[in-house]
Design an enzyme around this catalytic site. Structure first.
Site, PDB file in Angstrom:
ATOM      1  N   HIS A  14       0.898  -1.175  -0.107  1.00 59.77           N
ATOM      2  CA  HIS A  14       0.047  -0.069  -0.089  1.00 59.77           C
ATOM      3  C   HIS A  14       1.227   1.274  -0.114  1.00 59.77           C
ATOM      4  O   HIS A  14       1.471   1.111   0.931  1.00 59.77           O
ATOM      5  CB  HIS A  14      -1.183   0.056   1.598  1.00 59.77           C
ATOM      6  CG  HIS A  14      -1.914   0.612   1.695  1.00 59.77           C
ATOM      7  ND1 HIS A  14      -2.860   1.206   1.085  1.00 59.77           N
ATOM      8  CD2 HIS A  14      -1.725   2.266   2.224  1.00 59.77           C
ATOM      9  CE1 HIS A  14      -3.378   2.500   1.019  1.00 59.77           C
ATOM     10  NE2 HIS A  14      -2.442   2.604   2.394  1.00 59.77           N
ATOM     11  N   HIS A  47       2.759  10.983  -2.128  1.00 59.65           N
ATOM     12  CA  HIS A  47       2.177  10.494  -0.987  1.00 59.65           C
ATOM     13  C   HIS A  47       3.077  10.849  -0.164  1.00 59.65           C
ATOM     14  O   HIS A  47       4.259  10.875   0.316  1.00 59.65           O
ATOM     15  CB  HIS A  47       2.931   8.937  -0.850  1.00 59.65           C
ATOM     16  CG  HIS A  47       2.147   8.305   0.671  1.00 59.65           C
ATOM     17  ND1 HIS A  47       0.672   7.894   1.134  1.00 59.65           N
ATOM     18  CD2 HIS A  47       2.556   7.978   1.644  1.00 59.65           C
ATOM     19  CE1 HIS A  47       1.211   7.548   2.070  1.00 59.65           C
ATOM     20  NE2 HIS A  47       2.060   7.771   3.080  1.00 59.65           N
TER      21      HIS A  47
END
Length: 294
Positions: A9, A86
């Site tokens: 992830h 991210h």
């Protein structure tokens, strides 16, 4: 062929750069936190956001074959460079794609799934640039979109395909080697409670129809906004995942692969405990007589 795939992830959060501006994924709480505390906050965020402590090549080496990718431009960037988004803007996309390609060239029987599922600040020209980058990097290694049930490892080996690219944007419909995003559904529990997460995962699998798509079970807990500030000092792993790990691992261990079971299992902190080996071992539970599906 393997019916379970491993996934990491937020695969590229390893490459967080403290000199970068705050990425578009961050909630307002975090953006305010950074505007008040500046560089100190970024150092803390870097620690808190490092949901993967293994770098890209070592994740591949450890057995991960599915990557959750979010792509962003930087504001006012004259080069129109593309980055994996991210937390803080981090690695350049072309460098990450090359790293994957080097692994695939060294391991011609390995197959990876690249799931481009969020795009930030991307205009038509940026999508065109990304599609061209994929073509230049992978060429014939990419498997054109076909029916999911036709994709066995045997098929991919015969065609010498090693990459399946899923692209959650209408652009996918115009490019033969982009698989539409709906072929890779990833229902998200959005809970901080391990019990609710497990109930959700179980229900999702029960509802999984023979729709001819791949399917993701996200073993991922959501941090609360308050956890952002509490968690910056200690890192996310102590605050959320390690406490919930035994229950989540027990769920993974009891799964069955195949059309009515798990397909791709995704998690934060893939290096904790025996997550990777557990998922790989599920493949051996496939019935000998069952048709092989990836």
């Amino acid at each position: 062929a393997a019916s379970d795939m491993l996934r990491s992830h937020d695969s590229f959060s390893f490459y967080i750069d403290e000199a970068s501006p705050v990425g578009p994924e961050q909630p307002e709480t975090v953006q305010n936190f950074v505007s008040v505390f500046g560089t100190v906050a970024k150092k803390l965020m870097r620690k808190w956001l490092a949901t993967q402590t293994m770098n890209f090549t070592s994740q591949l080496g450890a057995g991960i074959r599915y990557f959750d990718l979010r792509i962003s431009t930087k504001p006012r960037d004259p080069d129109n460079e593309l980055y994996f988004a991210h937390g803080l803007f981090s690695a350049k996309v072309n460098e990450g794609l090359e790293e994957i390609n080097a692994f695939l060239t060294d391991h011609p029987k390995e197959v990876v799934f690249l799931d481009f599922n969020h795009f930030y600040g991307m205009q038509k020209c940026h999508h065109e640039k990304l599609v061209q980058m994929l073509k230049d990097t992978y060429g014939n290694k990419m498997c054109p979109a076909i029916f999911a049930h036709e994709v066995s490892l045997q098929y991919l080996w015969e065609k010498e395909h090693q990459v399946l690219v899923f692209y959650h944007s209408p652009v996918a419909l115009e490019v033969p080697f982009l698989w539409p995003g709906q072929m890779m559904p990833a229902p998200w529990a959005n809970t901080t409670d391990p019990e609710k997460l497990i109930q959700f995962l179980q229900a999702s699998i029960t509802e999984r129809r023979k729709k001819g798509s791949f399917f993701i079970s996200q073993v991922v807990l959501t941090p609360k906004a308050s956890t952002v500030v509490k968690g910056v000092a200690s890192g996310l792993r102590e605050t959320i995942t390690e406490r919930a790990l035994p229950a989540m691992m027990q769920w993974v261990r009891t799964q069955k692969p195949g059309e009515s079971g798990v397909n791709i299992i995704t998690a934060d902190f893939v290096e904790l405990g025996d997550f990777i080996s557990t998922v790989i071992n599920l493949n051996y539970a496939l019935d000998e007589g069952e048709d092989d599906t990836t």
